[in-house]
Design an enzyme around this catalytic site. Structure first.
Site, PDB file in Angstrom:
ATOM      1  N   LYS A   1      32.602  62.547 138.884  1.00 35.17           N
ATOM      2  CA  LYS A   1      33.905  62.837 138.296  1.00 35.17           C
ATOM      3  C   LYS A   1      33.634  63.493 136.949  1.00 35.17           C
ATOM      4  O   LYS A   1      33.163  62.840 136.011  1.00 35.17           O
ATOM      5  CB  LYS A   1      34.699  61.541 138.136  1.00 35.17           C
ATOM      6  CG  LYS A   1      36.081  61.807 137.657  1.00 35.17           C
ATOM      7  CD  LYS A   1      36.951  60.574 137.756  1.00 35.17           C
ATOM      8  CE  LYS A   1      38.353  60.921 137.301  1.00 35.17           C
ATOM      9  NZ  LYS A   1      38.395  61.461 135.938  1.00 35.17           N
TER      10      LYS A   1
ATOM     11  N   CYS B   1      11.359  49.544 101.121  1.00 32.71           N
ATOM     12  CA  CYS B   1      10.950  48.371 100.347  1.00 32.71           C
ATOM     13  C   CYS B   1       9.473  48.580 100.004  1.00 32.71           C
ATOM     14  O   CYS B   1       8.680  48.984 100.857  1.00 32.71           O
ATOM     15  CB  CYS B   1      11.141  47.130 101.211  1.00 32.71           C
ATOM     16  SG  CYS B   1      10.061  45.757 100.777  1.00 32.71           S
TER      17      CYS B   1
ATOM     18  N   CYS C   1      12.507  40.467 100.482  1.00 33.37           N
ATOM     19  CA  CYS C   1      11.445  39.965  99.595  1.00 33.37           C
ATOM     20  C   CYS C   1      11.720  40.223  98.117  1.00 33.37           C
ATOM     21  O   CYS C   1      10.971  39.755  97.256  1.00 33.37           O
ATOM     22  CB  CYS C   1      10.106  40.578  99.986  1.00 33.37           C
ATOM     23  SG  CYS C   1       9.988  42.336  99.609  1.00 33.37           S
TER      24      CYS C   1
ATOM     25  N   ASP D   1      34.009  65.018 133.347  1.00 31.79           N
ATOM     26  CA  ASP D   1      34.857  64.669 132.211  1.00 31.79           C
ATOM     27  C   ASP D   1      35.331  65.978 131.589  1.00 31.79           C
ATOM     28  O   ASP D   1      34.754  66.465 130.622  1.00 31.79           O
ATOM     29  CB  ASP D   1      34.034  63.846 131.213  1.00 31.79           C
ATOM     30  CG  ASP D   1      34.925  62.995 130.343  1.00 31.79           C
ATOM     31  OD1 ASP D   1      36.149  63.031 130.543  1.00 31.79           O
ATOM     32  OD2 ASP D   1      34.392  62.304 129.464  1.00 31.79           O
TER      33      ASP D   1
ATOM     34  N   CYS E   1      14.692  44.811  97.695  1.00 29.35           N
ATOM     35  CA  CYS E   1      14.654  44.481  99.125  1.00 29.35           C
ATOM     36  C   CYS E   1      15.424  43.185  99.384  1.00 29.35           C
ATOM     37  O   CYS E   1      15.182  42.169  98.717  1.00 29.35           O
ATOM     38  CB  CYS E   1      13.199  44.337  99.569  1.00 29.35           C
ATOM     39  SG  CYS E   1      13.044  43.700 101.236  1.00 29.35           S
TER      40      CYS E   1
ATOM     41  N   LYS F   1      36.080  60.266 148.534  1.00 30.36           N
ATOM     42  CA  LYS F   1      37.218  60.777 149.314  1.00 30.36           C
ATOM     43  C   LYS F   1      36.876  60.620 150.782  1.00 30.36           C
ATOM     44  O   LYS F   1      35.750  60.949 151.177  1.00 30.36           O
ATOM     45  CB  LYS F   1      37.409  62.281 149.054  1.00 30.36           C
ATOM     46  CG  LYS F   1      37.663  62.636 147.634  1.00 30.36           C
ATOM     47  CD  LYS F   1      37.592  64.139 147.448  1.00 30.36           C
ATOM     48  CE  LYS F   1      37.721  64.466 145.984  1.00 30.36           C
ATOM     49  NZ  LYS F   1      37.433  65.866 145.705  1.00 30.36           N
TER      50      LYS F   1
ATOM     51  N   LEU G   1      44.160  60.384 140.356  1.00 26.48           N
ATOM     52  CA  LEU G   1      43.428  59.434 141.188  1.00 26.48           C
ATOM     53  C   LEU G   1      43.635  58.018 140.684  1.00 26.48           C
ATOM     54  O   LEU G   1      43.730  57.785 139.479  1.00 26.48           O
ATOM     55  CB  LEU G   1      41.927  59.748 141.140  1.00 26.48           C
ATOM     56  CG  LEU G   1      41.477  61.021 141.840  1.00 26.48           C
ATOM     57  CD1 LEU G   1      40.058  61.363 141.454  1.00 26.48           C
ATOM     58  CD2 LEU G   1      41.573  60.846 143.347  1.00 26.48           C
TER      59      LEU G   1
ATOM     60  N   ASP H   1      39.390  56.568 125.031  1.00 24.46           N
ATOM     61  CA  ASP H   1      40.231  56.485 126.229  1.00 24.46           C
ATOM     62  C   ASP H   1      40.526  55.036 126.599  1.00 24.46           C
ATOM     63  O   ASP H   1      41.618  54.709 127.055  1.00 24.46           O
ATOM     64  CB  ASP H   1      39.525  57.150 127.416  1.00 24.46           C
ATOM     65  CG  ASP H   1      39.421  58.645 127.217  1.00 24.46           C
ATOM     66  OD1 ASP H   1      39.933  59.134 126.193  1.00 24.46           O
ATOM     67  OD2 ASP H   1      38.826  59.306 128.083  1.00 24.46           O
TER      68      ASP H   1
ATOM     69  N   GLU I   1      31.418  62.370 144.974  1.00 25.63           N
ATOM     70  CA  GLU I   1      31.213  63.448 143.992  1.00 25.63           C
ATOM     71  C   GLU I   1      31.262  62.885 142.582  1.00 25.63           C
ATOM     72  O   GLU I   1      32.009  61.939 142.333  1.00 25.63           O
ATOM     73  CB  GLU I   1      32.360  64.478 144.116  1.00 25.63           C
ATOM     74  CG  GLU I   1      32.519  65.032 145.500  1.00 25.63           C
ATOM     75  CD  GLU I   1      33.901  65.635 145.737  1.00 25.63           C
ATOM     76  OE1 GLU I   1      34.645  65.894 144.773  1.00 25.63           O
ATOM     77  OE2 GLU I   1      34.222  65.845 146.921  1.00 25.63           O
TER      78      GLU I   1
ATOM     79  N   TYR J   1      43.475  53.719 124.860  1.00 22.08           N
ATOM     80  CA  TYR J   1      44.684  54.324 125.418  1.00 22.08           C
ATOM     81  C   TYR J   1      45.032  53.624 126.737  1.00 22.08           C
ATOM     82  O   TYR J   1      46.179  53.212 126.962  1.00 22.08           O
ATOM     83  CB  TYR J   1      44.433  55.820 125.641  1.00 22.08           C
ATOM     84  CG  TYR J   1      45.616  56.561 126.187  1.00 22.08           C
ATOM     85  CD1 TYR J   1      46.570  57.104 125.335  1.00 22.08           C
ATOM     86  CD2 TYR J   1      45.787  56.711 127.560  1.00 22.08           C
ATOM     87  CE1 TYR J   1      47.667  57.781 125.839  1.00 22.08           C
ATOM     88  CE2 TYR J   1      46.881  57.384 128.073  1.00 22.08           C
ATOM     89  CZ  TYR J   1      47.816  57.917 127.212  1.00 22.08           C
ATOM     90  OH  TYR J   1      48.895  58.575 127.709  1.00 22.08           O
TER      91      TYR J   1
ATOM     92  N   TYR K   1      36.508  71.279 143.357  1.00 23.58           N
ATOM     93  CA  TYR K   1      36.324  70.108 144.218  1.00 23.58           C
ATOM     94  C   TYR K   1      37.362  69.989 145.330  1.00 23.58           C
ATOM     95  O   TYR K   1      37.375  69.009 146.063  1.00 23.58           O
ATOM     96  CB  TYR K   1      36.276  68.822 143.406  1.00 23.58           C
ATOM     97  CG  TYR K   1      37.470  68.586 142.496  1.00 23.58           C
ATOM     98  CD1 TYR K   1      38.741  68.396 143.007  1.00 23.58           C
ATOM     99  CD2 TYR K   1      37.294  68.551 141.119  1.00 23.58           C
ATOM    100  CE1 TYR K   1      39.823  68.177 142.172  1.00 23.58           C
ATOM    101  CE2 TYR K   1      38.368  68.326 140.271  1.00 23.58           C
ATOM    102  CZ  TYR K   1      39.634  68.136 140.807  1.00 23.58           C
ATOM    103  OH  TYR K   1      40.694  67.921 139.978  1.00 23.58           O
TER     104      TYR K   1
ATOM    105  N   CYS L   1       6.228  41.454 102.117  1.00 17.71           N
ATOM    106  CA  CYS L   1       7.606  41.332 102.634  1.00 17.71           C
ATOM    107  C   CYS L   1       7.550  40.750 104.048  1.00 17.71           C
ATOM    108  O   CYS L   1       6.916  41.321 104.945  1.00 17.71           O
ATOM    109  CB  CYS L   1       8.273  42.703 102.637  1.00 17.71           C
ATOM    110  SG  CYS L   1       9.918  42.682 103.359  1.00 17.71           S
TER     111      CYS L   1
ATOM    112  N   LYS M   1      35.117  54.368 138.035  1.00 19.20           N
ATOM    113  CA  LYS M   1      34.768  54.751 136.660  1.00 19.20           C
ATOM    114  C   LYS M   1      33.524  54.016 136.160  1.00 19.20           C
ATOM    115  O   LYS M   1      33.316  52.848 136.481  1.00 19.20           O
ATOM    116  CB  LYS M   1      35.944  54.423 135.716  1.00 19.20           C
ATOM    117  CG  LYS M   1      37.229  55.138 136.056  1.00 19.20           C
ATOM    118  CD  LYS M   1      37.200  56.609 135.725  1.00 19.20           C
ATOM    119  CE  LYS M   1      37.433  56.889 134.285  1.00 19.20           C
ATOM    120  NZ  LYS M   1      38.799  57.060 133.866  1.00 19.20           N
TER     121      LYS M   1
HETATM  122  N1  5U1 Z   1      35.162  65.397 141.865  1.00 17.92           N
HETATM  123  C1  5U1 Z   1      36.492  65.247 141.876  1.00 17.92           C
HETATM  124  N2  5U1 Z   1      37.227  65.053 140.794  1.00 17.92           N
HETATM  125  N3  5U1 Z   1      38.498  64.953 141.232  1.00 17.92           N
HETATM  126  C2  5U1 Z   1      39.647  64.751 140.521  1.00 17.92           C
HETATM  127  N4  5U1 Z   1      37.258  65.293 142.978  1.00 17.92           N
HETATM  128  C3  5U1 Z   1      38.522  65.105 142.586  1.00 17.92           C
HETATM  129  N5  5U1 Z   1      39.648  65.051 143.292  1.00 17.92           N
HETATM  130  C4  5U1 Z   1      40.805  64.857 142.644  1.00 17.92           C
HETATM  131  C5  5U1 Z   1      40.826  64.705 141.244  1.00 17.92           C
HETATM  132  C6  5U1 Z   1      42.102  64.471 140.533  1.00 17.92           C
HETATM  133  O1  5U1 Z   1      41.964  64.790 143.308  1.00 17.92           O
HETATM  134  C7  5U1 Z   1      41.981  64.949 144.725  1.00 17.92           C
HETATM  135  C8  5U1 Z   1      41.461  63.756 145.441  1.00 17.92           C
HETATM  136  C9  5U1 Z   1      43.401  65.198 145.100  1.00 17.92           C
END
Ligand code: 5U1
Length: 677
Positions: free
Chosen positions: A125, A436, A421, A127, A418, A300, A92, A42, A123, A45, A235, A442, A324
């Protein structure tokens, strides 16, 4: 050249670069979103996207509607129906540093005249993959991916297969329309099992849990999705009609939990940016122990009225930000591959890298584990590779970008001699490890033996670091661990960056290390496959080195966890005349230990203890060692099975849990008393 011609030339170069970067980004986008099989990390990217954004803002005439910067996410695949989000699914802003987070709050305060500290919902985030789930009159009717934020893919049938998504809200009076937003992810245990099964069938493994989750969710046959170990944390909410929602985000999360959704258990309200940053550090430390992958945390503003007043910029809210963690994967090139010789002579191929910042540190070397692994991954000098450093784990080469390989790159072969040695290298049948055969002839093995002997968990010689050991061996001042006890201050003072005072201090530390435990002494010898636990078991069983040295392979197998292979290594170690002489010299130099505690006699024998908070008289590791010596076990979490929780200074949630469960809590004095009993 005139200024105008110069500017034209620069613009032409910029246009070429813009085209190049766009092509790369389009390709990576396709691999990521459509194939669920990304080629680059990532971070690579993001770096390209940033470069493109910068170029486009410097040369606005190069901006086009189809530029990758002009879309938030993926375009929906034709295979799934499209779902238009009534309320857009936002993305975000990212913060990568403490300063970015402080700037976030500064911008908020510039817009809102707030005097008091701001409360945030913090909270993890996840993956995973953002999704939306729509309920009408309390019944799940539609699921969608985020897509480009405006339109996503219809994944209703697939989302339905995830057990943690309620098909009916547990609400007496559900709103007419209720939309929730969350993240689908694959827990690590499920991911590892899935990949093991795929490899066993001769199929390709998924690169990471997020791609496995995305690939699973976007299966055309929902039965395939159902067979995958997916989970879902909610969330937030989207469209709500015919019902009211609470005034604070944290209350919304509670409501969602009551209505049957799974909410990330690590979510909590924090006060001010300092509270956010403390949460970030806590989650960073907990990250490697969580059963799922997180790539940062989200803050938030908790007050929804303040959220409303702040609104959005582009497609991201002004009231939330993702902080992050440092990327755990990065691209670099392999300068060379060399073989390192370890304590027991094992040859480990190590990739020497173009230094790269990954997982919060600069990495210049990555282990390739053994020749089979190096061949399986097909890593060659000159290759572009993805380096992975997760938590405190040793950096490793995750994969090679074979398509970027320069012609003529050759696999490195296992040397026959080796590299240190020159002794022959042997590889026992069906063993991954090549060794070795030089033993203490050695220099590499001599160095590693002494480093291990002096290390923290062995004799813990304060101040004797790796660099000093290397000098001592290179200058032939020390050949074996026993030589350390005969070394003179004047000799130590000849080492690089070592004055008279430091030399005296080091010598005192060497002398102090003679007072140890039998278990540490046995571990310090570095017998093959004898780790700390086995050393402790041997110390408890035999009680003194003479009895251990006299033990046969059969006798040794009476010790818990000692099988025929380890017993064989122990017998071979003491049967070797050079080793026997070393042990005699060490014992003669005055190494002593207190009589081992007979575990059966300690009140801690067979007990399960949890350590929490800081102890004034010992480190946690020392406390764990003392408990283990007395036959007790240390656990990381409190349950009904816990016998005692030892609570030091600033004990936190474990102490709370102990009280809830009625588990006995010991303060430090009571714990010390039990150790002495
Ligand atoms: N934990 C969490 N992940 N996340 C991703 N909360 C949260 N809120 C998001 C996103 C994109 O968006 C809201 C703040 C709108």
């Amino acid at each position: 050249m005139t200024a105008k011609r110069k500017a034209d030339a620069t613009r032409r170069t910029a246009a070429t670069r813009v085209a190049e970067v766009r092509e790369l980004l389009d390709r990576y986008n396709y691999q990521y979103y459509v194939l669920d099989n990304p080629e680059v990390p990532d971070a690579e990217y993001d770096r390209l996207m940033l470069e493109l954004r910068e170029l486009e803002s410097r040369y606005p005439e190069l901006l086009t509607a189809t530029s990758p910067t002009q879309r938030v996410g993926a375009t929906p695949a034709a295979a799934f129906g499209a779902v238009r989000h009534r309320i857009p699914m936002l993305s975000l802003e990212n913060a990568f540093s403490e300063q970015d987070v402080r700037d976030f709050e500064r911008r908020i305060r510039e817009r809102l005249p707030l005097e008091e500290p701001i409360r945030y919902s913090a909270e993890p985030k996840m993956d995973g993959l953002a999704v939306s789930a729509r309920y009408e009159n309390g019944v799940f009717v539609q699921g969608a991916t985020r897509g480009d934020g405006e339109t996503g893919e219809d994944i209703t049938q697939n989302l339905r297969t995830i057990g943690s998504l309620p098909l009916k809200l547990r609400a007496a009076d559900a709103p007419r329309v209720f939309e929730v937003r969350g993240e689908v992810f694959m827990p690590l245990a499920g991911f590892e099992k899935l990949n093991k099964e795929a490899v066993a069938r001769g199929e390709k493994a998924f690169v990471n849990p997020r791609n496995a989750a995305a690939g699973s969710l976007r299966q055309l046959d929902p039965r395939m999705t159902a067979a995958r170990p997916l989970d879902l944390f909610i969330y937030g909410i989207g469209q709500v009609a015919g019902g009211k929602v609470p005034a604070h985000h944290s209350q919304v999360l509670q409501l969602l939990r009551r209505w049957g959704f799974k909410i990330c258990p690590q979510s909590r309200v924090v006060e001010s940016i300092d509270g956010c940053l403390e949460y970030y550090r806590e989650m960073g430390a907990a990250r490697s122990k969580l059963p799922y992958q997180i790539d940062g945390v989200v803050y938030k503003i908790d007050d929804i009225e303040l959220q409303r007043q702040l609104g959005f910029v582009s497609r991201a809210p002004r009231w939330a930000i993702a902080h992050k963690f440092p990327a755990e994967e990065a691209l670099t090139t392999v300068r060379d591959i060399e073989f390192q010789v370890g304590r027991t002579g094992a040859l480990t191929p190590v990739a020497r890298l173009e230094p790269v910042f990954v997982g919060g540190v600069t990495v210049s070397n990555a282990t390739l584990h053994n020749v089979d692994e190096m061949t399986r991954k097909d890593v060659r000098p000159g290759d572009t590779v993805v380096i992975r450093r997760a938590g405190d784990v040793i950096p490793e080469v995750a994969r090679v970008l074979v398509e970027r390989r320069v012609s003529g790159a050759k696999l490195v072969k296992l040397p026959r001699h080796c590299p240190v040695c020159g002794s022959p290298v042997v590889r026992e049948a069906e063993q991954a490890v090549a060794r070795c055969t030089g033993g203490r002839a050695c220099a590499a093995q001599r160095k590693e033996e002494i480093k291990h002997f002096a290390s923290r968990r062995a004799l813990d010689i304060q101040g004797l670091g790796d660099k000093l050991v290397e000098q001592l061996v290179d200058q032939d001042l020390v050949r074996t661990p026993a030589d350390l006890f005969g070394i003179k201050t004047e000799q130590l003072a000849t080492l690089e960056r070592m004055g008279e005072k430091s030399a005296q201090k080091l010598q005192a530390a060497i002398a102090a290390a003679k007072r140890t435990t039998l278990a540490r002494f046995l571990y310090a010898l570095g017998i093959r496959d004898v780790g700390e636990a086995t050393a402790l078991a041997l110390a408890q069983h035999f009680g003194n080195p003479a009895a251990l040295r006299a033990a046969s392979v059969e006798d040794l197998q009476q010790v818990a966890d000692v099988g025929p292979v380890v017993a064989g290594h122990i017998c071979a170690y003491f049967g070797n005349a050079e080793n026997a002489k070393l042990v005699d010299r060490l014992l003669a130099s005055g190494i002593t230990w207190p009589a081992p505690v007979r575990p059966g006699r300690s009140p801690l024998a067979g007990r399960i203890l949890v350590l929490t908070g800081a102890l004034a008289n010992m480190t946690r590791e020392e406390a764990a060692g003392e408990i283990a010596q007395r036959g007790g076990k240390v656990s990381g979490s409190v349950s009904k099975k816990t016998d005692y929780v030892v609570a030091g200074e600033d004990a936190g949630s474990k102490l709370k849990k102990a009280r809830e469960l009625g588990v006995a809590v010991l303060d430090e004095q009571a714990f010390l008393k039990l150790l002495r009993a």
